[in-house]
Design a protein around this motif. Structure first.
Motif, PDB file in Angstrom:
ATOM      1  N   ALA A 126       0.907  -1.232   0.096  1.00  4.47           N
ATOM      2  CA  ALA A 126      -0.075   0.040   0.234  1.00  4.47           C
ATOM      3  C   ALA A 126       0.801   1.258   0.077  1.00  4.47           C
ATOM      4  CB  ALA A 126      -0.975   0.015   1.401  1.00  4.47           C
ATOM      5  N   GLY A 127       2.084   1.288   0.841  1.00  6.55           N
ATOM      6  CA  GLY A 127       2.943   2.358   0.926  1.00  6.55           C
ATOM      7  C   GLY A 127       3.419   2.583  -0.475  1.00  6.55           C
ATOM      8  N   GLU A 135      -6.839   1.454 -10.050  1.00  5.90           N
ATOM      9  CA  GLU A 135      -5.627   0.864  -9.597  1.00  5.90           C
ATOM     10  C   GLU A 135      -6.101  -0.697  -9.140  1.00  5.90           C
ATOM     11  OE1 GLU A 135      -3.330   3.005  -6.551  1.00  5.90           O
ATOM     12  OE2 GLU A 135      -2.481   4.145  -8.480  1.00  5.90           O
ATOM     13  N   HIS A 173       2.023   6.755  -7.070  1.00 12.54           N
ATOM     14  CA  HIS A 173       0.657   7.163  -7.695  1.00 12.54           C
ATOM     15  C   HIS A 173       0.843   8.296  -8.661  1.00 12.54           C
ATOM     16  CE1 HIS A 173      -3.612   7.968  -7.955  1.00 12.54           C
ATOM     17  NE2 HIS A 173      -3.314   9.387  -7.540  1.00 12.54           N
ATOM     18  N   ARG A 174       1.511   9.451  -8.186  1.00 14.43           N
ATOM     19  CA  ARG A 174       1.898  10.617  -9.113  1.00 14.43           C
ATOM     20  C   ARG A 174       2.220  10.089 -10.431  1.00 14.43           C
ATOM     21  NH1 ARG A 174      -0.865  14.421  -9.724  1.00 14.43           N
ATOM     22  NH2 ARG A 174      -0.740  14.028 -11.859  1.00 14.43           N
ATOM     23  N   ARG A 211       1.210   4.318  -2.806  1.00 12.10           N
ATOM     24  CA  ARG A 211       0.856   5.631  -2.599  1.00 12.10           C
ATOM     25  C   ARG A 211       2.169   6.454  -3.188  1.00 12.10           C
ATOM     26  NH1 ARG A 211      -0.875   3.724   2.435  1.00 12.10           N
ATOM     27  NH2 ARG A 211       0.932   3.989   3.221  1.00 12.10           N
ATOM     28  N   ASP A 212       3.420   5.836  -2.955  1.00  9.74           N
ATOM     29  CA  ASP A 212       4.657   6.666  -3.367  1.00  9.74           C
ATOM     30  C   ASP A 212       4.607   6.800  -4.868  1.00  9.74           C
ATOM     31  OD1 ASP A 212       5.298   6.721  -0.645  1.00  9.74           O
ATOM     32  OD2 ASP A 212       6.670   5.057  -1.038  1.00  9.74           O
TER      33      ASP A 212
END
Length: 748
Positions: A215-216, A253, A222-223, A219-220
């Motif tokens: 999950a981390g 996603e 995603h951009r 998030r990292d």
């Protein structure tokens, strides 16, 4: 006002607020406005559960309201199902009966509540046969009224969302059961969003650390994915706006669980999973515009802009999946040099994909094709129920074969389309046509070419089955078929043939003693069982019937057959074990009884644990540092399984009361085996460099195999390690070798 009174007032306000939210959800739907009966069900449930609390401490009534909200808002069902959801625990947990519910709310709601009560004592009971029986009840209620299982899935979803208040062993049981049964059921019923969340929550509770790591990373990164999506979407949006399409486009996603699954299947790290997101285009249903044509119009827009990957087109619009799913999938090369998957579907198709068959009622105009597909599946389930396997766990496995299957479409010689599970063989197809055709099948022609029974079929194949009256089903056929329907029919046919053969054998034995003064008594049968090494009377008669055993010419000799000591010998032990209906993993004249294990405790695995109760099965080979759980066997031995172990999944789902929480203690002496895969660019000395790194780390190699092909090598190495740290250090050192591209641990 006392603190206790204040708490009660706050709780009443929370309950009222949640119920009002349920009514708001209901009023947003297209269902008839039956607020009165929903309110009546809520008031009865609130009174019935008064004073009861969940393990988390909140009032129990909050659970039925939450289930009703899922039933209404996330599955899209109406007042009947909402009332059943509000009342689903009333009959089991309070003084009210099904007749009371029938008198107050009518036949249909009472019928659904009754179906839920029959299976709500836990999908699985104390012993295996009871578990299979409960599962059979669940499937029978499905075919009676599909809303029973839809409400049950909603109940399970809320339990999974609130699993944090449970003990770890209970979490493993419920999460394993969810992954093994409920997620595949949700998938098969087309509840894609719920199926994904059930898998995600099961994975999160069982693997919090791995879940949080992936999950981390999502998030990292995603951009970066958002930029790729924007570059891709801009020209598509401009063109579709120019053509006047009414639509919505977005990137979706993959779930953490599906990413982890792909990492395990391919043996690669997160960084090497490239299809983390897909683009979804949902167009509005416009009057007078054909859905199928609009899908291909949008396809045309996209392929005019981007280069298509032809082998990745999936047309689920022309031929929907048997769970009702419809969409057109394609993959194109995006502007940033990445393959991008696009899913094109109408608003109706999207509703069906997210909410399953329940969504059809919103669009229903008479009986539509997808409902027929559901009826076909339920009919298949009914056929399996009519002749279930005598072994309860086999029965669960047989049903599961049909739950999580992808479909292929094949044709009969006359052009009729048949739907089969992916991986189905020619023999599966024969049994899909008719059990008589399957029983007498000797081969098949696929696209006019002769093939064996084991030939795997592909979508679009035309299949002709060849039969012979002299052919009979064989036990090895069970290793050829992949569908539950075929397996069940073969098992039924084999049992029937076995009974017929046993009857023939018994007649042969009786005929052989005609004219003598011999009587076939239980004592004589026991002597014959021991002498001929058979475990049951039926097996003995079968062996006589098929001439495996030749009876003595002078039948009187059976009186003098030497009877073995029933307490000695491997065969006698097996016969004794089979006689009492127990499976035995150790063939020994005695069974070791270990000290009792308490499922409610957490046990620490220390240096001497494996000299006591704890044993390491070969299915997953966990090592210190892996997340593990224990399964308590009949003699109090505890099998240590990795949390990801496929055998462990089944144990958690079916023997939840025997699951125990384990943690690793200090472990330095006893070595464990673990496997890694290595791949990269081949060169002189590569093998030597890899072995040097392993031995430099003071580790021993158990086995090693490396293959090279066109300058690329791939290897599998099994090493002895002490814990996960040893393995991670080894992988990082091998990764630094020149030419090595990837090193990953493989589950054995």
């Amino acid at each position: 006002m006392s603190k206790k009174e204040d708490t009660h007032i706050q709780e009443d306000l929370s309950i009222e607020s949640e119920f009002n939210a349920l009514i708001e959800d209901y009023l947003k739907t297209n269902h008839r406005r039956k607020v009165d009966i929903i309110t009546k069900a809520f008031l009865l449930a609130k009174e019935a559960h008064k004073g009861a609390r969940r393990r988390s401490g909140e009032p129990y009534i909050m659970h039925p309201i939450a289930v009703a909200r899922i039933v209404c808002g996330e599955i899209g069902l109406g007042s009947t199902s909402i009332c059943a959801a509000l009342l689903h625990d009333v009959v089991e947990d309070t003084e009210y009966t099904v007749d009371d519910i029938k008198g107050l709310f009518g036949e249909k709601i009472a019928q659904i509540v009754d179906g839920l009560t029959k299976i709500s004592s836990g999908m699985f009971g104390e012993n295996v046969s009871a578990q299979a029986e409960n599962f059979r009840k669940l499937l029978l209620t499905m075919s009676d009224d599909i809303r029973v299982i839809l409400v049950k899935i909603a109940d399970r979803l809320h339990n999974m969302r609130t699993l944090g208040s449970m003990a770890p062993a209970k979490q493993y049981k419920i999460a394993g059961e969810t992954m093994f049964i409920y997620a595949p059921l949700a998938h098969r019923l087309g509840l894609f969003a719920i199926k994904t969340e059930l898998e995600e929550l099961s994975f999160k509770w069982e693997n919090p650390q791995v879940y949080s790591e992936i999950a981390g990373k999502l998030r990292d990164t995603h951009r970066m994915r958002a930029d790729v999506y924007e570059h891709f979407a801009q020209p598509v949006i401009e063109k579709m706006n120019e053509l006047g399409f009414k639509y919505e486009i977005r990137a979706r996603e993959k779930s953490v669980y599906s990413i982890w699954n792909k990492m395990q299947a391919k043996g690669v790290p997160f960084e090497e999973i490239y299809d983390i997101f897909a683009v979804r285009i949902i167009f509005e249903n416009e009057v007078g515009i054909d859905e199928k044509k609009r899908c291909w119009d949008i396809y045309s827009v996209i392929t005019d802009i981007y280069k298509l990957r032809p082998d990745r087109i999936r047309d689920w619009v022309s031929r929907p999946k048997s769970n009702g799913y419809q969409a057109l999938h394609l993959t194109v090369m995006g502007p940033d040099g990445q393959w991008i998957e696009i899913q094109i579907r109408s608003r109706r198709m999207d509703d069906v994909a997210e909410k399953g068959f329940a969504a059809h009622w919103k669009y229903k105009e008479g009986k539509i094709e997808e409902d027929t597909e559901l009826d076909k599946w339920l009919k298949t389930i009914q056929e399996i129920l009519e002749s279930p396997s005598p072994n309860a766990m086999d029965f669960l496995d047989t049903i599961k074969l049909n739950l999580f299957s992808q479909e292929i479409f094949v044709f009969t010689p006359k052009g009729e389309i048949r739907t089969l599970a992916q991986g189905a063989t020619a023999l599966d197809f024969a049994y899909d046509l008719h059990s008589r055709i399957g029983d007498h099948c000797i081969g098949a022609k696929v696209n006019h070419k002769l093939v064996p029974l084991s030939e795997k079929l592909n979508s679009g194949d035309q299949v002709e089955i060849l039969t012979s009256k002299s052919q009979l089903p064989k036990s090895e056929w069970l290793g050829i078929v992949t569908t539950a329907k075929a397996r069940t029919k073969i098992e039924y046919a084999l049992r029937r043939l076995r009974r017929e053969m046993a009857k023939t054998g018994e007649e042969m034995l009786n005929k052989s003693i005609e004219g003598t003064n011999i009587e076939i008594t239980p004592a004589i049968i026991d002597r014959m069982l021991d002498y001929y090494q058979k475990v049951s009377k039926e097996e003995l008669f079968c062996a006589i019937g098929n001439n495996e055993i030749t009876l003595p010419q002078k039948i009187e000799k059976i009186l003098t057959l030497k009877k073995q000591n029933p307490n000695n010998g491997i065969f006698s032990y097996m016969k004794q074990a089979l006689h009492v209906g127990k499976k035995t993993e150790k063939i020994d004249s005695k069974t070791t009884e270990y000290e009792a294990i308490d499922p409610k405790k957490t046990y620490i695995l220390e240096e001497d644990s494996f000299n006591k109760n704890f044993i390491m099965p070969t299915c997953c080979n966990p090592i210190p540092g892996d997340k593990v759980f224990g399964y308590i066997k009949d003699n109090n031995e505890v099998e240590v399984h990795s949390i990801h172990c496929p055998v462990g999944f089944k144990l958690k789902a079916s023997h939840g009361n025997r699951i125990v929480n384990l943690e690793w203690g200090s472990y330095t002496q006893f070595p464990f085996i673990s496997a890694i895969t290595v791949n990269g660019i081949d060169r002189m000395g590569m093998l030597n460099d890899i072995t040097k790194v392993i031995t430099a780390g003071s580790l021993n190699i158990k086995s090693m195999s490396i293959e090279t092909n066109d300058g690329v090598f791939e290897g599998r190495i099994i090493v002895y390690v002490h814990d996960v740290n040893d393995l991670q250090t080894l992988c990082s050192r091998i990764a630094k070798i020149k030419g090595v591209k990837a090193v990953n641990r493989r589950q054995n």
